[in-house]
Scaffold this motif. Structure first.
Motif, short mmCIF file in Angstrom:
data_model
loop_
_atom_site.label_atom_id
_atom_site.label_comp_id
_atom_site.label_asym_id
_atom_site.label_seq_id
_atom_site.Cartn_x
_atom_site.Cartn_y
_atom_site.Cartn_z
N UNK A 98 55.37 65.44 48.80
CA UNK A 98 56.01 66.77 48.92
C UNK A 98 55.47 67.82 47.95
N UNK A 99 55.22 67.46 46.68
CA UNK A 99 54.77 68.44 45.69
C UNK A 99 53.34 68.22 45.25
N UNK A 100 52.75 67.08 45.62
CA UNK A 100 51.37 66.74 45.24
C UNK A 100 50.60 66.41 46.51
N UNK A 101 50.18 67.42 47.28
CA UNK A 101 49.58 67.17 48.59
C UNK A 101 48.28 66.37 48.55
N UNK A 102 47.63 66.28 47.38
CA UNK A 102 46.42 65.48 47.28
C UNK A 102 46.74 63.98 47.25
N UNK A 103 48.02 63.63 47.02
CA UNK A 103 48.44 62.23 46.93
C UNK A 103 49.32 61.88 48.12
N UNK A 104 49.58 60.58 48.29
CA UNK A 104 50.37 60.11 49.42
C UNK A 104 51.86 60.09 49.08
N UNK A 105 52.65 60.31 50.10
CA UNK A 105 54.10 60.21 49.96
C UNK A 105 54.50 58.74 49.79
N UNK A 106 55.47 58.48 48.92
CA UNK A 106 56.03 57.14 48.73
C UNK A 106 57.46 57.17 49.23
N UNK A 107 57.84 56.17 50.02
CA UNK A 107 59.17 56.17 50.62
C UNK A 107 59.66 54.73 50.77
N UNK A 108 60.90 54.60 51.24
CA UNK A 108 61.40 53.32 51.72
C UNK A 108 61.42 53.40 53.24
N UNK A 109 60.82 52.41 53.88
CA UNK A 109 60.50 52.52 55.31
C UNK A 109 61.73 52.40 56.18
N UNK A 110 61.85 53.37 57.11
CA UNK A 110 62.86 53.34 58.16
C UNK A 110 62.13 53.23 59.49
N UNK A 111 62.48 52.26 60.30
CA UNK A 111 61.82 52.06 61.59
C UNK A 111 62.42 53.01 62.62
N UNK A 112 61.73 54.12 62.89
CA UNK A 112 62.18 55.08 63.90
C UNK A 112 61.65 54.75 65.30
N UNK A 113 60.95 53.61 65.42
CA UNK A 113 60.39 53.17 66.70
C UNK A 113 59.37 54.18 67.23
N UNK A 114 58.58 54.67 66.30
CA UNK A 114 57.49 55.58 66.66
C UNK A 114 56.20 54.99 66.13
N UNK A 115 55.10 55.66 66.38
CA UNK A 115 53.78 55.11 66.01
C UNK A 115 53.49 55.33 64.53
N UNK A 116 54.35 54.77 63.71
CA UNK A 116 54.11 54.80 62.26
C UNK A 116 54.56 53.45 61.71
N UNK A 117 53.68 52.45 61.77
CA UNK A 117 54.08 51.10 61.33
C UNK A 117 54.30 51.04 59.83
N UNK A 151 65.75 48.45 52.13
CA UNK A 151 64.52 48.96 52.73
C UNK A 151 63.36 48.72 51.77
N UNK A 152 62.15 48.54 52.33
CA UNK A 152 60.98 48.15 51.55
C UNK A 152 60.20 49.38 51.09
N UNK A 153 59.66 49.28 49.87
CA UNK A 153 58.83 50.35 49.31
C UNK A 153 57.56 50.47 50.15
N UNK A 154 57.22 51.70 50.49
CA UNK A 154 56.18 51.95 51.50
C UNK A 154 55.39 53.20 51.11
N UNK A 155 54.13 53.26 51.49
CA UNK A 155 53.37 54.51 51.42
C UNK A 155 52.41 54.55 52.60
N UNK A 156 52.02 55.73 53.00
CA UNK A 156 51.19 55.91 54.18
C UNK A 156 50.45 57.23 54.06
N UNK A 157 49.63 57.51 55.05
CA UNK A 157 48.75 58.68 54.98
C UNK A 157 49.51 59.94 55.35
N UNK A 158 50.52 60.25 54.52
CA UNK A 158 51.29 61.49 54.63
C UNK A 158 51.30 62.13 53.25
N UNK A 159 51.06 63.43 53.18
CA UNK A 159 50.98 64.10 51.88
C UNK A 159 52.32 64.08 51.16
#
Length: 748
Positions: free
Chosen positions: A421-440, A411-419
């Motif tokens: 977990x512990x630093x709400x002023x910054x964006x969450x960093x994740x590996x992208x899972x395609x849930x087939x929802x409106x979050x490209x 899975x690819x390293x990803x970040x998006x406009x989601x707070x």
């Protein structure tokens, strides 16, 4: 031609028997039964482990001070044939037969012994009487705390020795300035001042304050030298020899050239030589400690790779240039609160956090402080699907766009406009899972090489420090340092810092382990990620790069600030309200304490108060043009106070601003300068304040009584200083002169 053989060869030597006698009794007091006790005493457990590291040439990091002091202690072990095989883990542990106790304790003992005659010579150089100088040496000789500290594998006596040597050398140089400048002796003492100052700083960082004191006095003297009209009239042959060449090159008057040579000599000896010596200490330190050790992970990947074993063994043979398709581990350059590597695993962020906020429920990305196969990432070209390196490889350069594919989950390293977990002023960093929802997916990152030399620089293994800037949001991949809850396995949080406040090491990463990917199939790739690398690339750091990093890490290293049973405050030192129980015999009541001679401590403090009040009185009267002292005596009085009171102040007052655990032995360097001041104040009072012969006799009798009291206290506390006498319970209770003193009494 051989006519000189017809005349006898005569060598004239002046021997000061006072110095010889003081050296002899100093050696006797410090070397007497030096191997007793043959057990680890207090901070020997701390310094001993570093001596073992030197013997085994294992790298270590110690934030207490530069390495010169440790190397001196290790020299004692080397001369004694110590192999470093001893477990320094417990105070009171008996030394094994392979530990040369006498050799290890010898250098601190010699430093303490030679400080006695050095005190005598310093007082003489300040133009006080031989009797006063002997008084200062006697106080140094019988001060119980100084004896105790110099008989163990500790550094305070060595620090005091070089501090006194700095002062003595400068005083001798200054006195020679008056009648034989640029002579061989003049050069010797000037250069020795610079060397001694650098050694003082090289033992403990506190030594820099003594160095600055000497440097300040030298600067004042140099300022007066510039206005010295007598320089234009000096016709010394030595001076002509030194400045003649310079004068021949320029058409300046002789006095200007002479002043320039004086200032240049002082600058070289007191500024250049200490800097060169300080670098030399670290050069020898890094040459000796060439093997991987327990403190490696605090250092950068490049530093670790320069050591034998450890990371150097793991990374040997790695490709230097990172290419598309490279398999890499990314280490945080910041290294705080723990050294860690960019990491991911199959677990996802919880749908709802404990505080009610929601998450993306994407695959977690963290920073993990251990080597793990889940630390591997693949550098992918966004325009291609392949995850292998081309032949020839296409290197990644500054400014290129990349995707980072997690090696084990693809899975690819990803970040998006989601707070986060512990630093709400910054964006969450994740590996992208395609849930087939409106979050490209938003997985494009721009590589920025922070330490680049040009905008065309290639991303290099270990050497390059890089930032990953998210293309869509301009957020920067950053280690926040916060520990995630149990759902994140207490690993460290990684965020996308959108509001960048300039450069910070928490945003910087470097490739530590690296291989060229060859397998396109996932199962084969997983086997490849676990396999060793093959190619060989040299990446030795320069000395200055290693020195700069090591010095910075030492200054930033936080020591354990936890409260200790025998820790104390600076105010308690003045009145000797504290002591330290260093050692207790396992079966008898024999014990060693760091406990000062209370008569000397009180008298030294009183002498400094007396000096301050007298100086203030003299200044007030001189303001009214009433000169109580001849000009030469007044200048001597000022220099005495500057050295002794100044030496006390710079070695004592900084401790009020330090946030670390403090002990009584930290006061010993400051106490030494107070001890030097005491007999000089006594002579001054006798010479200038006793108006009649009767007053002088009475005052002298009081001084003799004071010295006798100090000798009596020394003898009374001797069993606690040397620890070679077992005292009864009643005798131990009798030695507890203050309720705050912790004298150990066994309960039978």
């Amino acid at each position: 031609m051989l006519g000189f053989l017809r005349q006898p060869l005569v060598v004239t030597v002046d021997i000061n028997l006072n110095v010889v006698a003081l050296t002899g009794v100093g050696l006797l007091s410090r070397l007497w039964r030096l191997t007793y006790p043959r057990a680890v005493v207090f901070d020997e457990v701390y310094y001993g482990q570093y001596i073992s590291f030197y013997m085994k040439r294992i790298f270590f990091l110690d934030g207490s001070g530069p390495p010169f002091g440790h190397m001196l202690l290790a020299l004692g072990g080397y001369l004694g044939g110590f192999d470093g095989n001893f477990l320094w883990n417990r105070i009171g542990a008996e030394y094994s037969n392979n530990v040369p106790v006498w050799s290890l304790r010898l250098l601190p003992a010699l430093a303490g012994a030679f400080s006695v005659p050095m005190a005598y010579q310093i007082v003489l150089e300040l133009n006080f009487s031989h009797c006063t100088a002997m008084g200062a040496a006697l106080l140094m000789l019988i001060e119980n705390a100084l004896i105790t500290q110099s008989r163990l594998i500790l550094l305070e006596s060595v620090l005091i020795f070089f501090s006194l040597l700095s002062v003595l050398s400068y005083l001798k140089f200054s006195n020679l300035q008056k009648h034989s400048p640029f002579s061989r002796s003049w050069w010797f003492w000037l250069v020795l001042t610079g060397v001694a100052c650098s050694c003082t700083v090289g033992i403990k960082y506190m030594g820099i304050f003594t160095y600055l004191l000497v440097l300040s006095i030298a600067a004042v003297h140099a300022w007066h030298l510039i206005g010295d009209q007598t320089l234009s009239n000096v016709t010394s042959a030595d001076r002509h020899a030194s400045v003649g060449a310079v004068q021949g090159m320029f058409s300046f008057p002789f006095w200007q050239v002479s002043v320039f040579c004086h200032l240049l000599a002082r600058a070289v000896a007191l500024l250049v030589i200490p800097v060169v010596m300080y670098l030399l200490f670290f050069y020898v330190h890094l040459i000796l400690l060439c093997r991987s050790g327990p403190h490696d992970q605090i250092m950068s990947s490049a530093f670790q790779a320069s050591l034998e074993g450890g990371l150097a063994r793991i990374t040997r043979g790695q490709p230097l240039e990172v290419a598309y398709g490279s398999q890499v581990t990314l280490r945080s350059v910041f290294g705080k609160p723990l050294p860690c590597w960019l990491h991911s695993h199959k677990n996802t962020y919880p749908m709802i956090y404990e505080n009610g906020r929601g998450s993306s429920h994407q695959q977690q990305v963290t920073c993990y402080p251990f080597k793990d196969v889940n630390n591997w990432w693949i550098v992918k070209d966004p325009g291609r699907h392949q995850l292998v390196v081309n032949n020839p490889p296409r290197p990644v350069r500054h400014g290129d766009l990349v995707q980072l594919v997690h090696g084990m989950t693809t899975r690819l390293l990803n970040t998006h406009d989601v707070a986060a977990p512990l630093s709400p002023h910054a964006q969450e960093v994740s590996c992208y899972i395609d849930y087939n929802i409106s979050m490209p997916a938003q997985n494009l990152w721009r590589l920025e090489i922070v330490n680049r030399e040009s905008d065309k620089d290639i991303w290099k293994t270990i050497m390059s420090e890089v930032r990953f800037v998210h293309v869509n949001t301009s957020a920067i991949l950053k280690l926040s340092g916060a520990h995630l809850p149990d759902w994140g396995f207490r690993q460290l949080e990684v965020v996308g810092e959108k509001l960048s406040r300039g450069f910070h090491e928490s945003m910087v990463w470097n490739v530590e382990e690296h291989r060229y990917g060859k397998s396109q199939e996932q199962k084969e790739r997983e086997l490849e990620l676990r396999a060793p690398t093959q190619l060989d690339v040299s990446r030795n750091l320069s000395f200055m790069a290693r020195f700069t990093e090591l010095q910075w890490r030492m200054l930033m290293l936080r020591t354990d600030d936890s409260e200790h049973k025998y820790s104390s405050t600076p105010l308690e030192w003045l009145t000797l309200d504290t002591n330290i129980a260093y050692w207790l015999h396992p079966t008898t009541s024999a014990q060693i304490h760091l406990l000062g001679n209370i008569v000397i401590w009180a008298s030294a403090s009183l002498a400094m108060v007396t000096y301050t009040l007298l100086s203030f009185w003299y200044l007030l009267r001189r303001r009214r043009n009433i000169c109580d002292l001849p000009e030469d005596c007044w200048l001597r009085w000022l220099l005495t106070g500057t050295l002794c009171c100044g030496g006390w102040a710079v070695n004592y007052l900084p401790f009020f601003m330090m946030e670390k655990t403090l002990f009584l032995y930290h006061y010993l360097p400051a106490l030494t300068f107070q001890i030097l001041l005491l007999p000089m104040v006594l002579q001054h009072v006798n010479d200038y304040l006793c108006r009649s012969q009767l007053q002088s006799h009475v005052f002298s009798a009081l001084v003799v009584a004071g010295y006798a009291s100090a000798c009596h206290v020394f003898n009374t506390l001797r069993p606690l200083t040397y620890g070679d006498t077992s005292l009864s319970t009643s005798e131990l209770k009798a030695l507890r002169w203050k309720d705050s003193w912790d004298i150990l009494i066994r309960k039978h």
